[in-house]
Design a protein around this motif. Sequence first.
Motif, PDB file in Angstrom:
ATOM      1  N   PRO A  65     -72.297 -45.662 -11.811  1.00 30.52           N
ATOM      2  CA  PRO A  65     -71.721 -45.726 -10.465  1.00 30.52           C
ATOM      3  C   PRO A  65     -71.906 -47.077  -9.777  1.00 30.52           C
ATOM      4  O   PRO A  65     -70.965 -47.613  -9.178  1.00 30.52           O
ATOM      5  N   TYR A  66     -73.101 -47.685  -9.894  1.00 30.75           N
ATOM      6  CA  TYR A  66     -73.336 -48.926  -9.150  1.00 30.75           C
ATOM      7  C   TYR A  66     -72.484 -50.078  -9.694  1.00 30.75           C
ATOM      8  O   TYR A  66     -72.123 -51.014  -8.967  1.00 30.75           O
ATOM      9  N   HIS A  99     -65.430 -52.190  -9.208  1.00 29.90           N
ATOM     10  CA  HIS A  99     -64.150 -52.006  -9.914  1.00 29.90           C
ATOM     11  C   HIS A  99     -63.253 -51.048  -9.148  1.00 29.90           C
ATOM     12  O   HIS A  99     -62.038 -51.273  -9.029  1.00 29.90           O
ATOM     13  N   ALA A 100     -63.849 -49.993  -8.609  1.00 31.18           N
ATOM     14  CA  ALA A 100     -63.072 -48.983  -7.890  1.00 31.18           C
ATOM     15  C   ALA A 100     -62.461 -49.563  -6.623  1.00 31.18           C
ATOM     16  O   ALA A 100     -61.281 -49.311  -6.301  1.00 31.18           O
ATOM     17  N   ALA A 101     -63.252 -50.326  -5.897  1.00 33.72           N
ATOM     18  CA  ALA A 101     -62.734 -50.911  -4.661  1.00 33.72           C
ATOM     19  C   ALA A 101     -61.563 -51.851  -4.951  1.00 33.72           C
ATOM     20  O   ALA A 101     -60.535 -51.838  -4.249  1.00 33.72           O
ATOM     21  N   LYS A 102     -61.708 -52.671  -5.987  1.00 31.10           N
ATOM     22  CA  LYS A 102     -60.635 -53.582  -6.349  1.00 31.10           C
ATOM     23  C   LYS A 102     -59.386 -52.820  -6.799  1.00 31.10           C
ATOM     24  O   LYS A 102     -58.258 -53.189  -6.452  1.00 31.10           O
ATOM     25  N   TYR A 103     -59.603 -51.718  -7.563  1.00 33.53           N
ATOM     26  CA  TYR A 103     -58.464 -50.939  -8.066  1.00 33.53           C
ATOM     27  C   TYR A 103     -57.699 -50.311  -6.903  1.00 33.53           C
ATOM     28  O   TYR A 103     -56.460 -50.262  -6.917  1.00 33.53           O
ATOM     29  N   LEU A 104     -58.418 -49.867  -5.860  1.00 33.43           N
ATOM     30  CA  LEU A 104     -57.747 -49.284  -4.706  1.00 33.43           C
ATOM     31  C   LEU A 104     -56.942 -50.334  -3.944  1.00 33.43           C
ATOM     32  O   LEU A 104     -55.859 -50.033  -3.406  1.00 33.43           O
ATOM     33  N   GLU A 105     -57.452 -51.537  -3.891  1.00 31.12           N
ATOM     34  CA  GLU A 105     -56.698 -52.621  -3.235  1.00 31.12           C
ATOM     35  C   GLU A 105     -55.389 -52.883  -3.975  1.00 31.12           C
ATOM     36  O   GLU A 105     -54.347 -53.137  -3.355  1.00 31.12           O
ATOM     37  N   GLU A 106     -55.464 -52.849  -5.301  1.00 25.49           N
ATOM     38  CA  GLU A 106     -54.279 -53.149  -6.125  1.00 25.49           C
ATOM     39  C   GLU A 106     -53.340 -51.956  -6.250  1.00 25.49           C
ATOM     40  O   GLU A 106     -52.182 -52.128  -6.645  1.00 25.49           O
ATOM     41  N   ALA A 125     -65.162 -34.919   0.156  1.00 24.53           N
ATOM     42  CA  ALA A 125     -65.326 -36.027   1.094  1.00 24.53           C
ATOM     43  C   ALA A 125     -66.785 -36.437   1.245  1.00 24.53           C
ATOM     44  O   ALA A 125     -67.089 -37.607   1.524  1.00 24.53           O
ATOM     45  N   ASP A 126     -67.691 -35.509   1.043  1.00 30.36           N
ATOM     46  CA  ASP A 126     -69.122 -35.796   1.177  1.00 30.36           C
ATOM     47  C   ASP A 126     -69.781 -36.181  -0.146  1.00 30.36           C
ATOM     48  O   ASP A 126     -70.998 -36.364  -0.194  1.00 30.36           O
ATOM     49  N   ASN A 127     -69.001 -36.290  -1.202  1.00 31.39           N
ATOM     50  CA  ASN A 127     -69.553 -36.549  -2.530  1.00 31.39           C
ATOM     51  C   ASN A 127     -69.031 -37.893  -3.043  1.00 31.39           C
ATOM     52  O   ASN A 127     -67.900 -37.999  -3.524  1.00 31.39           O
ATOM     53  N   ALA A 128     -69.855 -38.919  -2.923  1.00 30.58           N
ATOM     54  CA  ALA A 128     -69.434 -40.261  -3.329  1.00 30.58           C
ATOM     55  C   ALA A 128     -69.131 -40.349  -4.816  1.00 30.58           C
ATOM     56  O   ALA A 128     -68.163 -41.007  -5.238  1.00 30.58           O
ATOM     57  N   TYR A 129     -69.951 -39.672  -5.630  1.00 29.03           N
ATOM     58  CA  TYR A 129     -69.754 -39.736  -7.083  1.00 29.03           C
ATOM     59  C   TYR A 129     -68.424 -39.080  -7.466  1.00 29.03           C
ATOM     60  O   TYR A 129     -67.688 -39.603  -8.312  1.00 29.03           O
ATOM     61  N   ALA A 130     -68.107 -37.954  -6.839  1.00 26.06           N
ATOM     62  CA  ALA A 130     -66.848 -37.274  -7.146  1.00 26.06           C
ATOM     63  C   ALA A 130     -65.658 -38.158  -6.825  1.00 26.06           C
ATOM     64  O   ALA A 130     -64.643 -38.148  -7.543  1.00 26.06           O
TER      65      ALA A 130
END
Length: 587
Positions: free
Chosen positions: A519-520, A525-532, A551-556
Amino acid sequence: MKKLFIPAILAILAIGCQKAQQKSTFEWETKFEKTQGTETVTYEEGIQYLETLALYHPELKLQTIGKTDSGEPLHLALLSADQTFDFDQIQNKSILLINNAIHPGEPDGVDASLMLLRDILQDKERLASLEDVVIAVIPFYNIGGAKNRNSHSRANQVGPKSYGFRGNAQNLDLNRDFIKADSENMKSFTQIFHSLNPDLFIDTHVSNGADYQYVMTYLSTQEDKLGGKLGDYMRNQLTPSMEKKMSAKGFDMTPYVNVWGTVPDSGYVQFIDTPRYSSGYTTLFNTLSYVTETHMLKPFKTRTEATYAFLDEAIDYLKNNGKEVKALRKETEEAVKMQKTFPIAWKANKLEFEVRKFKGYEGGYKISDVSRLPRLYYDRNKPFEKDIKFYNQYVADKSVQKPFAYIIPAGHQKVVDLLKLNNIKVTQIHDSKTVNASVYYIADYKTTSAPYEGHYLHYNVEVNSKPQEVTINAGDYIVEVNQSANRYIVETLEPHATDSFFAWNFFDAILQQKEHFSPYVFEDHAAKYLEEHPEIREALEAKKKEDKEFADNAYAQLVFIYKQTPHYEKAHLRYPIMRLEQAPDFL
């Protein structure tokens, strides 16, 4: 000296055979008869008896085919009036296959078969009348269980004094092994079954469940599942005839009483024999089948006599109607080749039923001497006969349109081997090809919480199908769905079929991801993928609004994004066997 000695020996043996054939039935008594119906033969005694019968009667051949989990070969006794035993040459005759001791604690069929073969062989008129019938008997299917004798494991059963055990040498219940074929017994049975291609199959058993007046109950191939003219024939002609003939012999019959913990006077539902069971398996190859279920609380002697009568009547039925049965089977085989829609799961139609006379015992509840709580009991001093509802209509719960063919990747050799063992034509691809195919993804499934016959069986399987351009690699296999055994092909290879190879855990590797993320590391990678990919961010936000737990589960949320990226492995939940809906150019 040697040249004179050998003919002399042969002459002595010939005289001995002639004398043996003149022996009375009494001198050929089985252990069952010698003990007045209180004991059953051991495996060794039964095989020795058949060897002796075959030695003195050339119309009987005892042979071994394949092996079993316990190390012994599987025996097959063939009775042929004209002494023709070649499997190919007897295909013009009507063939009955009797399977005994799949549950060796239920040995009624073993002793009944020994006596029936002997009686036919010693009755020359009866033997001659069976010139168009071949009787095949597997005397002991579960040899490991037959040799594991005891007097206690059948707590609900009246006799015999000792008997075999239900589990085989692997401790498998072999009447759940007909699709998965975990045992060597089943592999050998498959060779026998397809070599014989029997018109009628009978598997002999003893029941559990409710108490009632009948000695003999039976489980027939479920007629709607058998389908077409063959199913109609079983329901309207074969079974009524068997019931009538058995009644004339003093053994009224009723369908297997699939009832537990109650009195079946309010009606009951016909047992559905899915392909894991013997009669469900044989149905896939258009063979009419019965599982005889004598009642556990009747004496062993009476149960065996009823089994003898049933087998005897089945032989007579084939003698008189065998040509019609073979013609119907042939017609059905051709129809199955052309059939377009195949049911893969069934459910009882509770709106339709047949009213039958049922002979039972009144039941009720009294205080248990053990628990001091109410317990069920049946009062044999209060027999009854009344009309009840028998729900014997089934409808398809799931169906599929057949494809032109299935593609099986080379890595799934066990599947390929089982198909070939069951006489399915399988062709290997020698050059890589790119084709359009339908690919299944496992959308949902349930799994048994406890092991079931060495497996954690999947059920309630749901799939999604997607068209894809795929590569068929050199070494992969193609199975065209234009065969008389199309039902076996479809019901094993469609993952959401009740007893599919997927249900029996052949493909569990696809249910587990092989690669994952930390996850860390993936956060960035996830943040960049959402931008793109703003459309993925939009879907993520929508799901968070709909599902507070999500919504309360960051890993999910990271998993949600991960599955949209190229990092997510294509093989996860992807069923590896593909459907070719149309004939490809290379065929």
